[in-house]
Design an enzyme around this catalytic site. Structure first.
Site, short mmCIF file in Angstrom:
data_model
loop_
_atom_site.label_atom_id
_atom_site.label_comp_id
_atom_site.label_asym_id
_atom_site.label_seq_id
_atom_site.Cartn_x
_atom_site.Cartn_y
_atom_site.Cartn_z
N SER A 92 0.85 -1.20 0.00
CA SER A 92 0.00 0.00 0.00
C SER A 92 0.89 1.24 0.00
CB SER A 92 -0.88 0.01 1.26
OG SER A 92 -0.05 0.22 2.40
N HIS A 128 -12.78 -3.62 4.93
CA HIS A 128 -11.42 -3.68 5.48
C HIS A 128 -11.42 -3.75 7.01
CE1 HIS A 128 -10.51 -1.78 1.48
NE2 HIS A 128 -9.65 -2.76 1.51
N GLY A 129 -10.35 -4.32 7.55
CA GLY A 129 -10.15 -4.26 8.99
C GLY A 129 -10.70 -5.45 9.76
N SER A 142 -10.09 -10.75 4.96
CA SER A 142 -9.52 -11.50 6.08
C SER A 142 -10.63 -12.21 6.83
CB SER A 142 -8.78 -10.56 7.05
OG SER A 142 -7.48 -10.29 6.56
N ASP A 161 -1.24 -1.81 -3.90
CA ASP A 161 -2.58 -1.95 -3.33
C ASP A 161 -3.19 -0.56 -3.11
OD1 ASP A 161 -4.72 -3.34 -2.16
OD2 ASP A 161 -3.84 -3.22 -0.14
O1 G3H Z 1 -6.74 -2.41 2.22
C1 G3H Z 1 -5.86 -1.80 2.84
C2 G3H Z 1 -4.72 -2.49 3.41
O2 G3H Z 1 -5.07 -3.17 4.58
C3 G3H Z 1 -3.55 -1.56 3.56
O3 G3H Z 1 -3.61 -0.82 4.73
O4 G3H Z 1 -2.85 1.49 4.12
O5 G3H Z 1 -2.63 0.62 6.47
O6 G3H Z 1 -1.14 -0.27 4.67
P1 G3H Z 1 -2.51 0.33 5.03
P1 13P Z 2 -8.42 -7.06 5.22
O1 13P Z 2 -8.44 -5.84 6.07
O2 13P Z 2 -9.68 -7.83 5.31
O3 13P Z 2 -7.22 -7.93 5.45
O4 13P Z 2 -8.33 -6.57 3.68
C1 13P Z 2 -7.11 -6.24 3.10
C2 13P Z 2 -7.26 -5.57 1.78
O5 13P Z 2 -8.31 -5.50 1.19
C3 13P Z 2 -6.06 -5.00 1.19
O6 13P Z 2 -6.33 -4.30 0.03
ZN ZN Z 3 -8.26 -3.36 0.07
#
Ligand code: G3H
Ligand code: 13P
Ligand code: ZN
Length: 309
Positions: free
Chosen positions: A50, A180-181, A214, A82
């Site tokens: 990301s 997410h999360g 997840s 990502d």
């Molecule tokens: O979908 C998002 C991912 O979990 C990336 O999260 O921007 O905190 O690295 P982050």
């Molecule tokens: P999770 O938060 O469910 O692991 O999703 C991750 C994701 O979509 C990264 O792009």
């Molecule tokens: Zn995502």
């Protein structure tokens, strides 16, 4: 073998009805654990980064570590951006050697999303790189990927068809109920497989991507909470649903939260069980093992991509 794009791995996954795991990486332990697991299972794998991971680790460090993983393992590995927030970030990653980028225009209206995605697709394709785009909005709140659950909006199948035609994107992330999360569902978990089926009917040859996938592994949440953590009531997407998604046309399943939990649970456990430990290799080593077994379990039992390399 060198880094590959996702083209061939997705073609095979669509023909044989399984999904490929796309795992977020932030440091060496994640990269080693994920690629060792995929190598052991003889599975293709996608490492994804990301923009906040780039801010944290630095693009050069991430590239060099991924390069090392590619040398150490004999499986197809794609390196993917990502949630690319804008054209410039996508271009930076393409120029640095990523084989796949996501442009996340889901925060814009349809026309703006189309034109931004098309701009990224034109540049990426001129460099042999593939593009994932997103249509529809995921519920949930996660760091920089931030959409309030009131804005949750499923992907419209007719719009999806038009979007792919007009942008030429190589794969499409859709919203069918994941988020997410660590807090995905208030009540019972539910995915809109009817919407997925309609999208696949209209776009049979477009690989579909599931974000926010997840399972928020209960054993890891428990291990965190038993060792001083405070993440009560966390709830993810059940494995049976993810398996069904893979069988019904989802080619890429994104996982970040579960690997964060794996790392945190083990570090907490080690600290709690032996407060005298201060050698980072002791706790990061345990964290790496847990990430590896988490990835192996998903590849073998949920995504069903073992022996597909
Ligand atoms: O979908 C998002 C991912 O979990 C990336 O999260 O921007 O905190 O690295 P982050
Ligand atoms: P999770 O938060 O469910 O692991 O999703 C991750 C994701 O979509 C990264 O792009
Ligand atoms: Zn995502």
């Amino acid at each position: 073998m060198p880094l590959v794009t996702t083209k061939e791995m997705f073609e095979k996954s669509m023909k044989e009805h399984y999904a490929i795991g796309a795992f977020n990486i932030n440091n060496m332990e994640f990269i080693q654990a994920i690629t060792e697991a995929a190598n052991e299972a003889k599975s293709p794998v996608i490492l994804q980064v990301s923009s906040s991971a780039i801010k944290y680790a630095g693009l050069k460090y991430l590239m060099k570590m991924v390069e090392a993983a590619v040398e150490e393992n004999d499986i197809p590995i794609a390196l993917h951006l990502d949630h690319g927030p804008d054209f410039e970030t996508c271009k930076m990653c393409i120029d640095a050697g990523f084989t796949s980028v996501m442009i996340d225009g889901s925060k814009y209206d349809f026309e703006e999303n189309v034109s931004l995605t098309k701009k990224v697709v034109d540049y990426a394709h001129s460099k042999g790189v593939v593009v994932e785009a997103e249509l529809g909005k995921l519920a949930g709140i996660e760091d920089e990927v931030n959409v309030s659950s009131n804005d949750a909006m499923y992907t419209d199948p007719d719009q999806a068809e038009e979007f792919v035609k007009r942008t030429g994107c190589d794969s499409l992330a859709i919203a069918i109920g994941t988020s997410h999360g660590a807090y995905k569902f208030k009540g019972e978990a539910k995915l809109r497989f009817d919407i997925l089926a309609k999208i696949k009917e209209k776009l049979p040859n477009t690989p579909i991507v599931l974000h926010g996938a997840s399972s928020v592994i209960p054993k890891l949440v428990e291990m965190c909470n038993e060792n001083g953590g405070n993440i009560p009531g966390a709830k993810g997407c059940p494995n049976e649903m993810l398996k069904e998604a893979g069988e019904k046309g989802v080619s890429k399943i994104n996982v970040d939260t579960d690997l964060r939990l794996a790392m945190t649970a083990q570090i907490r456990r080690v600290f709690n069980e032996d407060p005298s430990i201060f050698d980072p290799r002791k706790y990061l080593g345990e964290a790496r093992k847990e990430i590896k077994s988490t990835v192996l379990d998903k590849i073998n039992n949920v995504f069903c991509s073992a022996n597909k390399a």
